[in-house]
Write a protein that holds these residues in place. Sequence first.
Motif, PDB file in Angstrom:
ATOM      1  N   ILE A 161      16.876  11.093  -1.934  1.00  0.00           N
ATOM      2  CA  ILE A 161      17.448  11.130  -0.591  1.00  0.00           C
ATOM      3  C   ILE A 161      16.709  10.179   0.341  1.00  0.00           C
ATOM      4  O   ILE A 161      17.286   9.551   1.213  1.00  0.00           O
ATOM      5  CB  ILE A 161      17.398  12.572  -0.040  1.00  0.00           C
ATOM      6  N   ASP A 162      15.395  10.066   0.148  1.00  0.00           N
ATOM      7  CA  ASP A 162      14.573   9.284   1.052  1.00  0.00           C
ATOM      8  C   ASP A 162      14.517   7.818   0.642  1.00  0.00           C
ATOM      9  O   ASP A 162      14.954   7.427  -0.447  1.00  0.00           O
ATOM     10  CB  ASP A 162      13.153   9.850   1.083  1.00  0.00           C
ATOM     11  N   THR A 163      13.909   7.016   1.522  1.00  0.00           N
ATOM     12  CA  THR A 163      13.664   5.614   1.208  1.00  0.00           C
ATOM     13  C   THR A 163      12.762   5.534  -0.013  1.00  0.00           C
ATOM     14  O   THR A 163      11.749   6.225  -0.085  1.00  0.00           O
ATOM     15  CB  THR A 163      12.988   4.918   2.394  1.00  0.00           C
ATOM     16  N   PRO A 164      13.099   4.733  -1.002  1.00  0.00           N
ATOM     17  CA  PRO A 164      12.282   4.690  -2.225  1.00  0.00           C
ATOM     18  C   PRO A 164      10.894   4.131  -1.945  1.00  0.00           C
ATOM     19  O   PRO A 164      10.705   3.316  -1.028  1.00  0.00           O
ATOM     20  CB  PRO A 164      13.078   3.768  -3.153  1.00  0.00           C
ATOM     21  N   PRO A 165       9.895   4.558  -2.708  1.00  0.00           N
ATOM     22  CA  PRO A 165       8.546   4.010  -2.541  1.00  0.00           C
ATOM     23  C   PRO A 165       8.514   2.541  -2.944  1.00  0.00           C
ATOM     24  O   PRO A 165       9.346   2.067  -3.720  1.00  0.00           O
ATOM     25  CB  PRO A 165       7.692   4.873  -3.468  1.00  0.00           C
ATOM     26  N   THR A 166       7.540   1.840  -2.415  1.00  0.00           N
ATOM     27  CA  THR A 166       7.387   0.418  -2.716  1.00  0.00           C
ATOM     28  C   THR A 166       5.967   0.157  -3.204  1.00  0.00           C
ATOM     29  O   THR A 166       5.065   0.979  -3.016  1.00  0.00           O
ATOM     30  CB  THR A 166       7.659  -0.442  -1.471  1.00  0.00           C
ATOM     31  N   ASP A 167       5.778  -0.997  -3.822  1.00  0.00           N
ATOM     32  CA  ASP A 167       4.429  -1.411  -4.190  1.00  0.00           C
ATOM     33  C   ASP A 167       3.623  -1.662  -2.916  1.00  0.00           C
ATOM     34  O   ASP A 167       4.140  -2.212  -1.932  1.00  0.00           O
ATOM     35  CB  ASP A 167       4.474  -2.689  -5.022  1.00  0.00           C
ATOM     36  N   ARG A 168       2.364  -1.248  -2.943  1.00  0.00           N
ATOM     37  CA  ARG A 168       1.520  -1.380  -1.756  1.00  0.00           C
ATOM     38  C   ARG A 168       0.257  -2.148  -2.109  1.00  0.00           C
ATOM     39  O   ARG A 168      -0.275  -2.019  -3.216  1.00  0.00           O
ATOM     40  CB  ARG A 168       1.117  -0.006  -1.227  1.00  0.00           C
ATOM     41  N   ASN A 169      -0.228  -2.922  -1.169  1.00  0.00           N
ATOM     42  CA  ASN A 169      -1.552  -3.511  -1.327  1.00  0.00           C
ATOM     43  C   ASN A 169      -2.256  -3.484   0.021  1.00  0.00           C
ATOM     44  O   ASN A 169      -1.641  -3.649   1.079  1.00  0.00           O
ATOM     45  CB  ASN A 169      -1.491  -4.929  -1.884  1.00  0.00           C
ATOM     46  N   TYR A 170      -3.552  -3.182  -0.037  1.00  0.00           N
ATOM     47  CA  TYR A 170      -4.361  -3.078   1.169  1.00  0.00           C
ATOM     48  C   TYR A 170      -5.752  -3.587   0.842  1.00  0.00           C
ATOM     49  O   TYR A 170      -6.127  -3.765  -0.317  1.00  0.00           O
ATOM     50  CB  TYR A 170      -4.457  -1.642   1.696  1.00  0.00           C
ATOM     51  N   GLY A 171      -6.530  -3.811   1.878  1.00  0.00           N
ATOM     52  CA  GLY A 171      -7.870  -4.339   1.652  1.00  0.00           C
ATOM     53  C   GLY A 171      -8.789  -4.027   2.808  1.00  0.00           C
ATOM     54  O   GLY A 171      -8.385  -3.501   3.844  1.00  0.00           O
ATOM     55  N   SER A 172     -10.035  -4.356   2.607  1.00  0.00           N
ATOM     56  CA  SER A 172     -11.046  -4.131   3.633  1.00  0.00           C
ATOM     57  C   SER A 172     -12.135  -5.178   3.459  1.00  0.00           C
ATOM     58  O   SER A 172     -12.610  -5.418   2.341  1.00  0.00           O
ATOM     59  CB  SER A 172     -11.644  -2.727   3.501  1.00  0.00           C
ATOM     60  N   SER A 173     -12.522  -5.818   4.575  1.00  0.00           N
ATOM     61  CA  SER A 173     -13.612  -6.794   4.572  1.00  0.00           C
ATOM     62  C   SER A 173     -14.741  -6.266   5.447  1.00  0.00           C
ATOM     63  O   SER A 173     -14.497  -5.762   6.552  1.00  0.00           O
ATOM     64  CB  SER A 173     -13.133  -8.148   5.102  1.00  0.00           C
ATOM     65  N   VAL A 174     -15.962  -6.380   4.948  1.00  0.00           N
ATOM     66  CA  VAL A 174     -17.121  -5.818   5.646  1.00  0.00           C
ATOM     67  C   VAL A 174     -18.221  -6.877   5.722  1.00  0.00           C
ATOM     68  O   VAL A 174     -18.525  -7.546   4.721  1.00  0.00           O
ATOM     69  CB  VAL A 174     -17.667  -4.564   4.920  1.00  0.00           C
ATOM     70  N   GLN A 175     -18.810  -7.010   6.896  1.00  0.00           N
ATOM     71  CA  GLN A 175     -20.009  -7.822   7.100  1.00  0.00           C
ATOM     72  C   GLN A 175     -21.122  -6.875   7.530  1.00  0.00           C
ATOM     73  O   GLN A 175     -20.913  -6.043   8.419  1.00  0.00           O
ATOM     74  CB  GLN A 175     -19.784  -8.873   8.197  1.00  0.00           C
ATOM     75  N   ALA A 176     -22.283  -6.978   6.926  1.00  0.00           N
ATOM     76  CA  ALA A 176     -23.372  -6.054   7.241  1.00  0.00           C
ATOM     77  C   ALA A 176     -24.697  -6.802   7.329  1.00  0.00           C
ATOM     78  O   ALA A 176     -24.955  -7.741   6.556  1.00  0.00           O
ATOM     79  CB  ALA A 176     -23.466  -4.960   6.178  1.00  0.00           C
ATOM     80  N   VAL A 177     -25.530  -6.376   8.257  1.00  0.00           N
ATOM     81  CA  VAL A 177     -26.915  -6.840   8.350  1.00  0.00           C
ATOM     82  C   VAL A 177     -27.802  -5.599   8.435  1.00  0.00           C
ATOM     83  O   VAL A 177     -27.402  -4.570   8.987  1.00  0.00           O
ATOM     84  CB  VAL A 177     -27.146  -7.745   9.579  1.00  0.00           C
ATOM     85  N   TYR A 178     -28.988  -5.699   7.864  1.00  0.00           N
ATOM     86  CA  TYR A 178     -29.887  -4.550   7.879  1.00  0.00           C
ATOM     87  C   TYR A 178     -31.326  -5.039   7.911  1.00  0.00           C
ATOM     88  O   TYR A 178     -31.649  -6.167   7.509  1.00  0.00           O
ATOM     89  CB  TYR A 178     -29.649  -3.657   6.666  1.00  0.00           C
TER      90      TYR A 178
END
Length: 955
Positions: free
Chosen positions: A556-573
């Motif tokens: 009944i609902d909109t069919p699922p689709t392929d998904r892609n996501y990401g995350s970029s991190v910069q860190a100093v310590y």
Amino acid sequence: MTTQDKSSYLRRVIAACIAGSLSVPAALNAQPADNPEIEEVVVTGSFIRNSAFAQNNPVDNVTQAEILESGAPNMGNYIRDLTYTQNTNTVANVNAGNSGGQSSVGTTFNLRGLGENSTLTLMDGMRSVDPAINTLLPDIAIDRMEVVLDGGSALYGSDAVAGVVNLIPIKSFDGIRTRVSHQRSESGDFEDNKLGILFGRQFGNGLNWVVAGDYARTTPLMHFERPRSLRADYGWTTSGGVGVWRELVGGTPDPGEIHGGRLVAPSLVDPDCGAFNDVTDFGQVNNNPSGIRLGSNCYFNYGQQWPLAEGKTEANLFQHLSYELPSGVVLEAQMSLASRESENHNTLTYHLNVNNREALVVPAAHPANPFGVDVGPWAWRPFALSGTLPSFADPATGARKQTYEDIVQRYKVGARYDITDTWTANTYYSSQRQHRDYNAHMINMPHLAAALIGQGGPNGNEWFNPFGSNDPRSQFYQPGVTDNSQELVDWIAPTVPFRTSQRELTVFEVNATGDLYNLPAGMARMAVGYQMRDIKEWNNANPLAKARRDYNSSIIDTPPTDRNYGSSVQAVYTEFELPLLETVDMQIAVRHEDFTTYDLQTTTPKVAIRWEALPTLAFRASVGESFLAPTPADARPFDPNENCGEIFFGADPITGGTLQGGATCSSGNPALAPETSDIWNVGFTWEPNDALSLSLDYQSIEYTDRIRTIGTEDVVRIEFLEMLRAIGSSEGAYDSTPGSATRSAANAWLAAGGSPLASVTRARDTQQVQRVVRQAKNVSSVWIDLFDMRARYTMDINNLGRFTTTLSATYNTKYEYADGGAQIDALGRQNALTGVVAPVPELKSQLRLAWMRENQSASFTYSYQDSVIFDDRVNNLLTGVPAPSDGKVRHWSIANAQYTHVLDQFFDSEITLSAGINNVFDRLPQRLPVLGGFESRLHSPWGRQFWASVEWQPF
């Protein structure tokens, strides 16, 4: 002082210390010529090298020898018995769904029971794309395992809320070592076999090479192979292959679309329900194939089709290459490949109300229709235990047996080098990838709908019989009329291979450490670093669902689709070790991370002090913050039709009925904030001589804004509480009986749109739950106070050998949580109805007695954990198993024994022979009227097991 004020004050103190340190000129060149050279080691929990016998932070070091001598068949079982872990994934049981699903595959650390994602797991100091222990390293290549038992975000960044685990490989070895081991249960129905090889070569010109590999095969352990607990299992549902139907009024068959009609009462039970049950014992395989009739329900016992341990085949390959240049620069390259093929068993097909009730039509003209009117399924699934089953069905149980393979690749190159006489640096780049390939066994929804109206099969002219008369054992069975051909069944139930997910992680890091300047009490030291990491994820919907043809996804609902996501991190310590007095030093660390994808920034500090009151006695204290950023998958866009499956259990407080048979789906939440924790720790280590060692730590944890994927029952309860507030009622005053004043008000509230906070879809006429959408949310907090203790005493008795006694214990004095409301005491409770915390025994301890004499050694290990209050719902309608008479899930204790003999002069080689017994006294889990029939997060079902291993190493 509030937590926020404390955090601000701590940051100001650290900033002042950093500013003062950096104002000293020419600090990097400071090195007194008369400083004696000392042995320096790196311990997880600090980037600064030191030679202190006790660290500033509570750290547990576990060697490979200790792992081997425990007799644990794999790292997962070894981790489960550690006193500071809870709810470790080693038993495949749906009972653990609320506080972390258990599959027995891909075991990861779960420190303090705060969740597997709250512990940062490293391999040789490097983040991993897959934190599962059994894909990080071959067991034979593990040198040691270091566990930091308080927050580590100030040094290591996100995910180190509960602590840090670092698996350190063997990097220098000359020769070859092989090890083969075999373990099996006493009954012979469960085996674990492993072969490992380690090879190394030191070439003498600065080149050093180590390569290791192992291969392991674990056979599945099905629930029917433990009939004692299966007979108590709440593993039944109202929907079976012999099911319940209702008359369909106004429906027009349209394969792949909804019929547009409505189902009207009363329920029509298949005449074959319970009619041909040749096996009725709930503890046996293939029991009650035609269901169990009670009133207008026909129950199906699916527990027999589920595993207690999934079968899996694993292969790991690891190599480390290092080369020291004449200039002193050491170049390093690491590579590891891991493959894990798992066998997933579950019910053959699911029952989803949204699809069944809205799309499937069995016309009155169907040749096997026993009701004489158009009907639609009310509580039914296409296949269970009767009739012709799909070719992919497990012949032993009728279960759906699906294989999936995880492939993990890791590559790392780096260099260690000197900057000055007192400063060294380390640089590395890592590229990692993980993907999962799945052989999914599915139901093609349009094919099923077409077959029910006589348009099935490759030629489009076959009827599919959904009733019990399709089984030869039925009294209504007619060959050639009511049976289903194998060709038709396989046309309806295809196998679809596809790649379900892929994850890539790249990390670049550079850090440096060395002497800063001389203080009156000694040399101040410093470490600085920068890290860049980038993670990408791909989640692929199954091909049938994308085409709106999958039985397990709402058409009944909109069919699922392929998904892609990401995350970029910069860190100093940066980190400082400052000697305040000759016997007192302070460690200060702070890390700043910038999540550019989320526009999120965090700064986490930590301060620790160590006081060596005596050369053999050191006190420590630390306070710090940690955080856990949302994963790209958790923060993905919202989609109500993702990752759908059947609801197997739970109560609906609005209607007073059950949730069984509805659909539960999971989706993303882009509005997530990071989790945070404040941890302080005080403790001491006392080592008066080589024979005695004693350490004790007291720790307090405040863990807030926890990201939790709301459970199905939790979502329904949120809706219930919203309804009570809307109609002005209380939980105690609400009456779910149809026609009552509160139930009528609830019906009106639902008809007006219900709760915007809870994603629950209900049937228009009955208000029965059809679908629940779960999301990760910042909804809970946890407060923990505990003691960690470890004592070791070694004694030599003349010619009798050396005896060593080791006692470890974690004693919880406080374990409370809040889930959008008041604080709730979880200590000493099963916590079965919440997804916030796992079962929390007050005491978890382990006693180990070891003996060594010349070439022989033996050990006896006794692990114990307290009982907890039983607070689960009692589900014994069919089994009759009562709740515990004392209201407790009893304490659990396991004893393991091991003996080793070393043949050190055997044809120019050394052979180590080991044998042992796990669960010496054959302890069995307590039977409970819950899913699985026992509390799988506390008790284990293996029974007594025997094992043996042979290790060969030539000279």
